[in-house]
Design an enzyme around this catalytic site. Structure first.
Site, PDB file in Angstrom:
ATOM      1  N   LYS A 262      -8.443 -14.218 -56.935  1.00  0.00           N
ATOM      2  CA  LYS A 262      -8.646 -15.352 -56.029  1.00  0.00           C
ATOM      3  C   LYS A 262      -9.861 -16.196 -56.438  1.00  0.00           C
ATOM      4  CE  LYS A 262      -8.985 -18.097 -52.723  1.00  0.00           C
ATOM      5  NZ  LYS A 262      -8.173 -18.886 -51.850  1.00  0.00           N
TER       6      LYS A 262
ATOM      7  N   CYS B 117     -13.579 -23.978 -50.742  1.00  0.00           N
ATOM      8  CA  CYS B 117     -13.109 -23.023 -51.752  1.00  0.00           C
ATOM      9  C   CYS B 117     -13.702 -23.300 -53.128  1.00  0.00           C
ATOM     10  CB  CYS B 117     -11.593 -23.094 -51.832  1.00  0.00           C
ATOM     11  SG  CYS B 117     -10.882 -22.986 -50.197  1.00  0.00           S
TER      12      CYS B 117
HETATM   13  N1  SAJ Z   1     -11.273 -32.801 -57.163  1.00  0.00           N
HETATM   14  C1  SAJ Z   1     -11.791 -33.574 -58.198  1.00  0.00           C
HETATM   15  N2  SAJ Z   1     -11.030 -33.787 -59.315  1.00  0.00           N
HETATM   16  C2  SAJ Z   1      -9.780 -33.278 -59.431  1.00  0.00           C
HETATM   17  C3  SAJ Z   1      -9.252 -32.487 -58.377  1.00  0.00           C
HETATM   18  C4  SAJ Z   1     -10.020 -32.249 -57.245  1.00  0.00           C
HETATM   19  O1  SAJ Z   1     -12.922 -34.053 -58.142  1.00  0.00           O
HETATM   20  O2  SAJ Z   1      -9.136 -33.545 -60.462  1.00  0.00           O
HETATM   21  C5  SAJ Z   1     -12.083 -32.543 -55.946  1.00  0.00           C
HETATM   22  C6  SAJ Z   1     -11.408 -33.006 -54.659  1.00  0.00           C
HETATM   23  O3  SAJ Z   1     -11.670 -34.367 -54.413  1.00  0.00           O
HETATM   24  C7  SAJ Z   1     -12.052 -32.091 -53.630  1.00  0.00           C
HETATM   25  C8  SAJ Z   1     -12.269 -30.797 -54.405  1.00  0.00           C
HETATM   26  O4  SAJ Z   1     -12.202 -31.145 -55.770  1.00  0.00           O
HETATM   27  O5  SAJ Z   1     -13.310 -32.569 -53.203  1.00  0.00           O
HETATM   28  C9  SAJ Z   1     -11.290 -29.672 -54.132  1.00  0.00           C
HETATM   29  O6  SAJ Z   1     -10.022 -30.184 -53.811  1.00  0.00           O
HETATM   30  P1  SAJ Z   1      -8.619 -29.543 -54.139  1.00  0.00           P
HETATM   31  O7  SAJ Z   1      -7.639 -30.381 -53.410  1.00  0.00           O
HETATM   32  O8  SAJ Z   1      -8.358 -29.411 -55.578  1.00  0.00           O
HETATM   33  O9  SAJ Z   1      -8.714 -28.024 -53.602  1.00  0.00           O
HETATM   34  P2  SAJ Z   1      -8.982 -27.356 -52.163  1.00  0.00           P
HETATM   35  O10 SAJ Z   1     -10.404 -26.900 -52.110  1.00  0.00           O
HETATM   36  O11 SAJ Z   1      -8.495 -28.201 -51.054  1.00  0.00           O
HETATM   37  O12 SAJ Z   1      -8.032 -26.051 -52.238  1.00  0.00           O
HETATM   38  C10 SAJ Z   1      -8.269 -25.083 -53.235  1.00  0.00           C
HETATM   39  C11 SAJ Z   1      -6.976 -24.757 -53.954  1.00  0.00           C
HETATM   40  N3  SAJ Z   1      -7.255 -23.932 -55.118  1.00  0.00           N
HETATM   41  C12 SAJ Z   1      -6.868 -24.268 -56.353  1.00  0.00           C
HETATM   42  O13 SAJ Z   1      -6.334 -25.309 -56.626  1.00  0.00           O
HETATM   43  C13 SAJ Z   1      -7.151 -23.259 -57.425  1.00  0.00           C
HETATM   44  C14 SAJ Z   1      -6.045 -24.004 -53.031  1.00  0.00           C
HETATM   45  O14 SAJ Z   1      -4.884 -23.583 -53.719  1.00  0.00           O
HETATM   46  C15 SAJ Z   1      -6.762 -22.789 -52.467  1.00  0.00           C
HETATM   47  O15 SAJ Z   1      -5.962 -22.114 -51.534  1.00  0.00           O
HETATM   48  C16 SAJ Z   1      -7.993 -23.239 -51.746  1.00  0.00           C
HETATM   49  O16 SAJ Z   1      -8.829 -23.946 -52.669  1.00  0.00           O
HETATM   50  C17 SAJ Z   1      -8.682 -21.994 -51.227  1.00  0.00           C
HETATM   51  O17 SAJ Z   1      -8.570 -21.718 -50.021  1.00  0.00           O
HETATM   52  O18 SAJ Z   1      -9.259 -21.252 -51.997  1.00  0.00           O
END
Ligand code: SAJ
Length: 406
Positions: A201, A255
């Site tokens: 995880k 996360c």
């Molecule tokens: N972000 C970027 N660039 C990108 C992608 C995302 O700057 O290319 C930023 C987003 O704007 C945001 C952050 O990263 O601020 C995280 O966003 P996200 O949508 O990628 O992820 P989370 O935190 O909403 O959810 C994540 C997911 N994990 C993965 O993709 C490995 C989700 O599957 C998990 O269940 C969740 O964390 C968790 O609970 O751990």
């Protein structure tokens, strides 16, 4: 009956999903206001498909309370923040929940920890709580780790469809819990040991954090020598084995911006890439702030109160502000004793920061420079309203006009 402990972003949808699929569920949360809201028939946060799931679960008899229940299966989904100083996981909410369970649970019960924890946490902190209460894990109490994987904004779909990992001391118990999750989960469910489940995880979120940091570092390099990072990433991604993520104003959420620190906290001398990646991501709100001042200077904007931040949540189309880059940027600005930035987010209806607007037109009418921190659908739909503005587009969504990038 399953007693789900912690009815937040993960516990609530999980409880509702189980209940909607024929499992008897009681949800427990120490926050009595939250329990009262649920009992009044209202959900506590916005999420696509959640209200409908809630109605199905109510019709199936789900109940909410602040009391821990006497039953044979518990699912613990309470927060696991990290200690800002040591970077280690703060497992105190999990420990407290397990202590409460120990007060009421019968011998033979299974405790499933869904909360994300760093590898070894269950052995180090949870097992001892059980044993000091006179129970033996594996004999009197079964321990399982079933980390969640759902993404805010698409939780209901992902709960149904994502593959899952279940870690257990004993394969038979692991398979029993696999059957419970199979009541709704259409993905593959792997059964392994607890430490492997803990590690996978954290590794998944770390993989993403490191890759986002790479994109953010590219953005900084390109800014330094005036190159177009987005075009460069697009071209590189045409390579069959390259898939670079997008730079942004920072990484928020509970996360990706948190879990990788657990590894840094536990293995400080060997987590060089992870440590640097997290530091790069954490530097992005300040990087945006610097860009704001550069653009103000270039355009003769003298007052910071003519600048507005669009978006307060940590990502698009959710109302979740945890670790949001906008809040980090505002904090930084406050630390420099220079508040004044205006803020607006269509998903945040209560007042949470100074100079916050609740109407897009009113917000835009007061500013010259709009900084797009979050790409909510609303701003795509209203992009024509930005025609006469200077725009710092941190999400690369505005295709015409006076647009700057990070
Ligand atoms: N972000 C970027 N660039 C990108 C992608 C995302 O700057 O290319 C930023 C987003 O704007 C945001 C952050 O990263 O601020 C995280 O966003 P996200 O949508 O990628 O992820 P989370 O935190 O909403 O959810 C994540 C997911 N994990 C993965 O993709 C490995 C989700 O599957 C998990 O269940 C969740 O964390 C968790 O609970 O751990």
């Amino acid at each position: 009956m399953v007693n789900v402990i912690g009815l937040g972003y993960i516990g609530l949808p999980t409880a509702l999903m189980l209940a909607s699929h024929g499992v008897e569920v009681i949800g427990t949360d120490y926050n009595q206001e939250l329990v009262a809201t649920l009992n009044a028939g209202k959900t506590t946060f916005k999420e696509k498909g959640l209200d409908e799931l809630f109605q199905n679960a109510l019709a199936s008899g789900v109940k909410f309370t602040s009391e821990y229940q006497v039953t044979d299966t518990y699912i613990v989904s309470v927060p696991t923040p990290y200690d800002k100083f040591s970077k280690k996981v703060d497992a105190s909410f999990v420990i407290d929940a397990v202590k409460e369970i120990m007060r009421v649970c019968p011998k033979g019960a299974t405790i499933v920890v869904e909360s994300t924890v760093s590898p070894g946490t269950i052995d180090k902190y949870v097992r001892p709580v059980i044993e000091t209460n006179g129970f033996k894990t594996g004999e009197d109490i079964n321990l399982v780790h079933a980390p969640e994987r759902i993404i805010p904004g698409n939780m209901v779909y992902e709960l149904l469809h994502n593959n899952r990992t279940i870690g257990a001391d004993d394969k038979t118990i692991g398979n029993k819990i696999k059957n419970l999750y199979s009541s709704f989960c259409l993905g593959d469910i792997v059964v392994t040991d607890i430490r492997t489940a803990e590690m996978t995880k954290v590794v998944e979120n770390t993989f993403r954090a490191v890759n986002i940091a790479f994109a953010n570092e590219l953005a900084k390099i390109c800014r330094h020598d005036d190159m177009d990072v987005y075009e460069i990433i697009n071209i590189c991604n045409m390579h069959p084995r390259v898939n670079i993520l997008q730079p942004g104003p920072g990484v928020g959420g509970h996360c990706i911006s948190v879990d990788p620190w657990f590894l840094v906290g536990d293995y400080p001398s060997i987590t060089k890439v992870i440590n640097q990646s997290m530091t790069i991501n954490d530097s992005m709100p300040d990087f945006v702030l610097n860009r704001i001042y550069e653009i103000m200077q270039e355009n003769n904007i003298n007052d910071i109160d003519r600048v507005g931040l669009y978006g307060l949540t940590y990502k698009e189309n959710v109302d979740d502000m945890r670790e949001s880059p906008t809040l980090q940027l505002l904090e930084s600005q406050e630390r420099h004793l220079a508040p004044g930035l205006k803020v607006y987010d269509p998903f945040i209806t209560s007042d949470v920061v100074k100079n916050q607007y609740h109407d897009l037109d009113a917000f835009l009418s007061e500013i010259d420079l709009v900084v797009i921190m979050v790409k909510h659908d609303e701003i795509y739909e209203n992009s024509s309203k930005l025609a006469n503005k200077i725009i710092l587009d941190c999400q690369n969504i505005i295709k015409s006009g006076n647009v700057y990038h990070i």
